[in-house]
Structure formats: structure tokens, C-alpha cells
Design an enzyme around this catalytic site. Sequence first.
Site, PDB file in Angstrom:
ATOM      1  N   ASP A  68       4.320   4.861  -1.572  1.00 45.03           N
ATOM      2  CA  ASP A  68       5.069   4.183  -2.628  1.00 45.03           C
ATOM      3  C   ASP A  68       6.433   3.821  -2.050  1.00 45.03           C
ATOM      4  OD1 ASP A  68       3.012   4.550  -4.386  1.00 45.03           O
ATOM      5  OD2 ASP A  68       3.862   6.364  -5.286  1.00 45.03           O
ATOM      6  N   GLU A 124       0.483  -2.360  -9.417  1.00 49.03           N
ATOM      7  CA  GLU A 124       1.486  -1.457  -8.826  1.00 49.03           C
ATOM      8  C   GLU A 124       2.139  -2.126  -7.615  1.00 49.03           C
ATOM      9  OE1 GLU A 124       0.254   2.543  -8.050  1.00 49.03           O
ATOM     10  OE2 GLU A 124      -0.388   2.883 -10.111  1.00 49.03           O
TER      11      GLU A 124
HETATM   12 ZN   LIG Z   1       1.299   5.386  -5.239  1.00 51.17          ZN
END
Ligand SMILES: [Zn+2]
Length: 272
Positions: free
Chosen positions: A195, A240
Site C-alpha cells: 500500500d 484501491e
Molecule cells: Zn493493500
Amino acid sequence: MKKYLAITLSLIIILSILCLIKKDKKETIKEAKKVLETTPLSSYSFYKEENLDRYKSYKIKFPTLKNKDIILRVNIGLDHGFYTETKEITEFNILMLINKYNYVTNTFIPNDLVLVESFSKEDMFLNRECKDAFIKMAHDAEALGYNIRAISTYRTIDYQENLYNNYVKNDGLEKADTYSARPGYSEHHTGLAIDIDNKVLSFNNFENTKEFNWMMDNAYKYGFILRYPKDSSITGYIYEPWHYRYVGLEVANYIHEHNITFEEYYYEFIDK
Ligand SMILES: [Zn+2]
């Protein structure tokens, strides 16, 4: 009298429209069955004989989907719904697939887990090949004036369990499932997922940064793909923009060029 006539007339019109819609649906199903009978599904290299009945049911349910997509989606498991008929994955592989059908247990540890020595928010770990590619990417981005920083990488199942349970407590199970993986089912267990933020905005605003645009144009050149794109019908996750997955140069190139999900790539080329 005139009023009754008008009502009767309206009813006749509505009924005719309903009949037409029903007929149209019947025709589409008939068409779907015909296509299945005339085009051999088995000509696809990823066709699985044992799934034939499921392909047929899925085609009737989604008659406008192309045969290739019918086969891939059934092979992914989408006709059975997320978190059903799940499978344990025991071996680490750069191209391993962890999603809502494939999980790892506590005994699984990614190969060659190493510290991300720079471009990270705190001490965190990744598979070495993925880490090297990430550092190179963040380094090149920095030279051009972009800030790429890892904020979450490898996660243990215990960590994911805490995270997921908190989300469920706050948002309820159904909503939590759209943005958080259940423990064991997170790609972060593989040591191949990152991330990202830009050190300024929070990760869920990453889409609104120049770094995101740079990643869209360049991440694949380092072997990374945007893992959860806008259409979530295949991955089961909301869009995302911050979550990237390392798959190596060749596969990242292909996925970027064909604009497909990793699931589709996996069932077309790896699990055949
Ligand atoms: Zn993630």
C-alpha cells in the site's frame, strides 16, 4: 365511461410491453444456449471439462458475456460467490494468487522476507525480489520529483485478523468485506503487495496525487500492477488506487497492456 376506456387502454399497453420484455429475455436465453451448442468451449486452452455444467448455467445467467469470459469467471469461482469453495495455498510463488477463494494459514511464510530499508513509513518487510523492484521504482520516481512511500507491506494473519475485526465492528460484515480481506485471504500475507502514499495525503486520497498518475504510467515497468481496479465484479474489492502487487516484468506488462485483473491472467495462463 371515458375514464374506464383510458384505464383499460393503459393496462393493455403495459401488458404488451411486459410480454415483449419477457419474450426478449426468452430469446436471449435461447440465443445463449445456441451459442453454447455451436461454439465449442473446449477450444479454449483453459476450458475445464468438470466445469461444463457451471459454464452453461453461467451463460444462461449472463447471456451477453463472451464465452471466454464465461469460462474464466467460472474457473475463478465467481458463480459460487466469494468465500465459498475456498482452497488453501501452501507454496510461495511470485505469481501466487491469494483472493476471496484462495487463502494461506498461519504456517505460511513468504520466501526471502527482507526489511524494506528505505521509502517506507516504518520497519516493514517484503519478498526480496519485490522489495528490490519497489526500491528501484521509488528511487526513479524520486529523481523525477515524485514521493512514493510504502505504508503497509507484509502482514501476519494475526495482524489482519485484528484489522478485519475492527472494520467489521465499525462498518458491519457486508461493508467490511468490500474493502478488507478476511484473515488468511489478504494479498498482504504474500509479501508481494504494497500500500502506497505520497507522504502528504492519506493513502485513500492517493488517487488525487501526481504520484498516482505516475504509477499508472510506470508501475508496470517495474513489475507492479494496480491490483483492485475500478470494476470490482471480479476481484470483489472496491477500487484501491493505493494497493499494488508485484508480479514481475513480463506479467505486469501483459496485464497493463490488456487491462485485465490478475485473476483473469491467472486462470488464462497459470491455472489451466
Ligand atoms: Zn493493500
